[in-house]
Enzyme design. Structure first.
Site, PDB file in Angstrom:
ATOM      1  N   CYS A   1       6.697 -41.460  59.857  1.00  0.00           N
ATOM      2  CA  CYS A   1       5.853 -40.604  59.015  1.00  0.00           C
ATOM      3  C   CYS A   1       4.389 -40.987  59.134  1.00  0.00           C
ATOM      4  CB  CYS A   1       6.236 -40.767  57.542  1.00  0.00           C
ATOM      5  SG  CYS A   1       7.972 -40.472  57.195  1.00  0.00           S
TER       6      CYS A   1
ATOM      7  N   CYS B   1      -2.342 -28.170  57.005  1.00  0.00           N
ATOM      8  CA  CYS B   1      -2.710 -29.329  57.836  1.00  0.00           C
ATOM      9  C   CYS B   1      -3.581 -28.928  59.023  1.00  0.00           C
ATOM     10  CB  CYS B   1      -1.453 -30.034  58.327  1.00  0.00           C
ATOM     11  SG  CYS B   1      -0.230 -30.241  57.035  1.00  0.00           S
TER      12      CYS B   1
ATOM     13  N   LYS C   1       0.034 -40.315  62.967  1.00  0.00           N
ATOM     14  CA  LYS C   1       0.969 -41.363  62.563  1.00  0.00           C
ATOM     15  C   LYS C   1       0.266 -42.656  62.179  1.00  0.00           C
ATOM     16  CE  LYS C   1       4.035 -44.137  61.722  1.00  0.00           C
ATOM     17  NZ  LYS C   1       3.057 -44.742  60.840  1.00  0.00           N
TER      18      LYS C   1
ATOM     19  N   HIS D   1      -3.713 -39.077  58.321  1.00  0.00           N
ATOM     20  CA  HIS D   1      -3.717 -37.607  58.285  1.00  0.00           C
ATOM     21  C   HIS D   1      -4.289 -37.102  56.964  1.00  0.00           C
ATOM     22  CE1 HIS D   1      -2.688 -33.500  58.734  1.00  0.00           C
ATOM     23  NE2 HIS D   1      -1.425 -33.536  58.355  1.00  0.00           N
TER      24      HIS D   1
HETATM   25  C1  COA Z   1       6.455 -42.078  54.030  1.00  0.00           C
HETATM   26  C2  COA Z   1       5.845 -42.239  52.647  1.00  0.00           C
HETATM   27  C3  COA Z   1       6.704 -41.480  51.625  1.00  0.00           C
HETATM   28  C4  COA Z   1       5.787 -43.731  52.316  1.00  0.00           C
HETATM   29  O1  COA Z   1       5.312 -43.869  51.034  1.00  0.00           O
HETATM   30  P1  COA Z   1       5.762 -45.129  50.123  1.00  0.00           P
HETATM   31  O2  COA Z   1       7.137 -45.553  50.487  1.00  0.00           O
HETATM   32  O3  COA Z   1       5.536 -44.790  48.709  1.00  0.00           O
HETATM   33  O4  COA Z   1       4.791 -46.191  50.646  1.00  0.00           O
HETATM   34  P2  COA Z   1       3.795 -47.065  49.782  1.00  0.00           P
HETATM   35  O5  COA Z   1       2.535 -46.267  49.594  1.00  0.00           O
HETATM   36  O6  COA Z   1       4.483 -47.590  48.573  1.00  0.00           O
HETATM   37  O7  COA Z   1       3.523 -48.241  50.774  1.00  0.00           O
HETATM   38  C5  COA Z   1       4.514 -49.219  51.040  1.00  0.00           C
HETATM   39  C6  COA Z   1       4.110 -49.962  52.286  1.00  0.00           C
HETATM   40  O8  COA Z   1       4.345 -49.132  53.430  1.00  0.00           O
HETATM   41  C7  COA Z   1       3.122 -48.870  54.115  1.00  0.00           C
HETATM   42  N1  COA Z   1       3.167 -47.457  54.497  1.00  0.00           N
HETATM   43  C8  COA Z   1       3.076 -46.385  53.685  1.00  0.00           C
HETATM   44  N2  COA Z   1       3.212 -45.250  54.407  1.00  0.00           N
HETATM   45  C9  COA Z   1       3.389 -45.657  55.690  1.00  0.00           C
HETATM   46  C10 COA Z   1       3.578 -44.959  56.885  1.00  0.00           C
HETATM   47  N3  COA Z   1       3.611 -43.608  56.890  1.00  0.00           N
HETATM   48  N4  COA Z   1       3.709 -45.655  58.052  1.00  0.00           N
HETATM   49  C11 COA Z   1       3.681 -47.009  58.037  1.00  0.00           C
HETATM   50  N5  COA Z   1       3.509 -47.734  56.908  1.00  0.00           N
HETATM   51  C12 COA Z   1       3.364 -47.049  55.755  1.00  0.00           C
HETATM   52  C13 COA Z   1       2.025 -49.173  53.149  1.00  0.00           C
HETATM   53  O9  COA Z   1       0.835 -49.577  53.824  1.00  0.00           O
HETATM   54  C14 COA Z   1       2.623 -50.301  52.351  1.00  0.00           C
HETATM   55  O10 COA Z   1       2.503 -51.504  53.100  1.00  0.00           O
HETATM   56  P3  COA Z   1       2.230 -52.896  52.350  1.00  0.00           P
HETATM   57  O11 COA Z   1       3.421 -53.113  51.457  1.00  0.00           O
HETATM   58  O12 COA Z   1       2.108 -53.882  53.488  1.00  0.00           O
HETATM   59  O13 COA Z   1       0.947 -52.693  51.583  1.00  0.00           O
HETATM   60  C15 COA Z   1       4.397 -41.666  52.651  1.00  0.00           C
HETATM   61  O14 COA Z   1       3.630 -42.356  53.610  1.00  0.00           O
HETATM   62  C16 COA Z   1       4.390 -40.185  52.987  1.00  0.00           C
HETATM   63  O15 COA Z   1       4.669 -39.340  52.137  1.00  0.00           O
HETATM   64  N6  COA Z   1       4.030 -39.787  54.198  1.00  0.00           N
HETATM   65  C17 COA Z   1       4.015 -38.388  54.631  1.00  0.00           C
HETATM   66  C18 COA Z   1       2.730 -37.699  54.224  1.00  0.00           C
HETATM   67  C19 COA Z   1       2.793 -36.238  54.500  1.00  0.00           C
HETATM   68  O16 COA Z   1       3.812 -35.591  54.318  1.00  0.00           O
HETATM   69  N7  COA Z   1       1.679 -35.645  54.948  1.00  0.00           N
HETATM   70  C20 COA Z   1       1.601 -34.272  55.319  1.00  0.00           C
HETATM   71  C21 COA Z   1       2.312 -34.072  56.606  1.00  0.00           C
HETATM   72  S1  COA Z   1       1.850 -32.633  57.477  1.00  0.00           S
END
Ligand code: COA
Length: 387
Positions: A207, A83, A330, A334
């Site tokens: 997240c 990252c 956030k 990212h």
């Molecule tokens: C947290 C996480 C698992 C959520 O994924 P998910 O539950 O499959 O989410 P989806 O893609 O199905 O989206 C569901 C809804 O939540 C929203 N959403 C997804 N991630 C979000 C987040 N991080 N913050 C806020 N909203 C989020 C989407 O826009 C979607 O909204 P909608 O229904 O209005 O369209 C994913 O964002 C994630 O893995 N984040 C971490 C990424 C990471 O680890 N990066 C490296 C770090 S160093």
């Protein structure tokens, strides 16, 4: 060390980008950076491409990105540091200029993470530490790594779920004012606190999102800035780096990141400034707890007091040290390789006084970018000085 300046910056829109392929997203940022610098591709000596590429259909994406952006004969050097890839690419380009190997360079950070589905990206992230030790024993995901930190920080210092939510609310507030950000909507504390659990105690709004995006910066030597009359140079006063074991079980504690502490010390010593001089900062808030730990690791407050400066609004516009006025990882998003470069985009605009409603008050003309690799096995701290 010879001086190196940021003379042009560009940033694509971050978020889910079904409208463009990786190379096109990269070019969005490159075009803006070249226009900003008032230079053409042929005036750039070296191209350094920062991309992790672990979610891309291009196995080695730096070449195709470089070709599409018009730098086929200028590299590429591909840099990968998880990252912190964007900062590592900046470090490489900076050092190439500082040692005289190039007069101008472009740093291109680009990532398209939405090419794979969330379960796949979660599985890849869960192998982002020390796979043989951690994956089989802990079955971890990336959020789970930071959940361990959150749990320990809460138990040792009394940091609460509300404090984590405050980071998220702040991020979304500024992202809503940033047209390049992924989430351009404000949220309330209850939205964050009532969102679904991802890895307890971290919830959805703790997240960063899985993101696509790119950023680019053009660097030039002091000599080039003078001879070409390049406008509004932002000087790189220091790039500090630090590292730690990639095996989480071997860390000395779970309430901060040694890599960040060491990178910050090196950067402050090199730039000959302390944290009290920093006017505005971008910190690595891949998960909300990471922002609170960063306040402490960077010396913005004593250890354990991150929650207090957050509660007191010290990290908001008008506060003592405004942090992540672009929305942070956030809420801006990212895209791994782009993030460190995008931090320099944001801080360059801030130091030039071009951030509009999100503008921080500048007293010392000093900004700081903090970018973490993986779950803390590397970190870079860059100190910039305004024109
Ligand atoms: C947290 C996480 C698992 C959520 O994924 P998910 O539950 O499959 O989410 P989806 O893609 O199905 O989206 C569901 C809804 O939540 C929203 N959403 C997804 N991630 C979000 C987040 N991080 N913050 C806020 N909203 C989020 C989407 O826009 C979607 O909204 P909608 O229904 O209005 O369209 C994913 O964002 C994630 O893995 N984040 C971490 C990424 C990471 O680890 N990066 C490296 C770090 S160093």
């Amino acid at each position: 060390m010879p001086k190196v300046a940021v003379v042009g910056v560009g940033n694509s829109r971050f978020g889910r980008r079904d409208d463009a392929i990786l190379q096109e997203i990269a070019f969005e940022a490159v075009r803006e950076a070249l226009q900003d610098a008032d230079l053409s591709q042929k005036e750039i000596d070296l191209s350094v491409v920062g991309t992790v590429g672990s979610r891309s259909y291009e196995a080695l994406p730096a070449g195709p990105i470089n070709d599409y952006c018009g730098f086929s004969d200028k590299g590429p050097i591909r840099v990968e540091a998880a990252c912190a890839t964007g900062s590592a690419a900046l470090f490489t380009a900076h050092n190439s200029i500082a040692c005289g190997a190039a007069d101008t360079a472009i740093v291109i950070g680009a990532e398209k993470m939405t090419e794979v589905d969330i379960p796949t990206t979660t599985a890849v992230g869960g192998r982002g530490g020390s796979y043989l030790w951690e994956f089989h024993m802990l079955g971890t995901s990336f959020a789970a790594y930071y959940a361990l930190y959150a749990t320990r920080h809460m138990s040792k210092f009394g940091t609460t779920p509300e404090d984590l939510a405050r980071v998220s609310v702040k991020g979304h507030k500024y992202a809503a004012m940033n047209p390049k950000a992924c989430f351009q909507k404000e949220i309330k504390m209850e939205d964050a606190l009532n969102s679904k659990v991802i890895a307890s105690p971290l919830k959805l709004y703790d997240c960063c999102p899985v993101s696509d995006g790119a950023a680019a910066v053009v660097l030039a030597s002091e000599d080039k800035v003078r001879k070409a009359g390049l406008k509004d140079p932002v000087w790189i006063d220091a790039i500090g780096y630090g590292a730690d074991t990639s095996n989480l079980t071997r860390r000395s504690d779970y309430v901060g990141l040694n890599a960040s502490v060491n990178a910050a010390k090196m950067a402050y010593d090199t730039a000959k400034v302390g944290p009290e001089k920093v006017d505005v900062a971008t910190v690595h808030d891949c998960f909300t707890i990471a922002e609170i730990m960063a306040y402490e690791d960077l010396g913005f407050c004593p250890k354990g007091k991150g929650k207090d400066i957050l509660r007191d609004g010290e990290t908001e516009i008008g506060g003592r040290i405004p942090v992540n006025l672009d929305g942070g990882l956030k809420a801006k998003g990212h895209p791994l390789g782009a993030t460190g470069v995008s931090m320099v985009y944001e801080l360059t605009k801030q130091l030039r006084g071009e951030s509009g409603k999100r503008q921080a008050r500048l007293r010392n003309n000093i900004a700081l970018a903090h970018n973490v690799g993986g779950h803390g096995f590397s970190a870079y701290v860059t100190i910039l000085r305004g024109p």
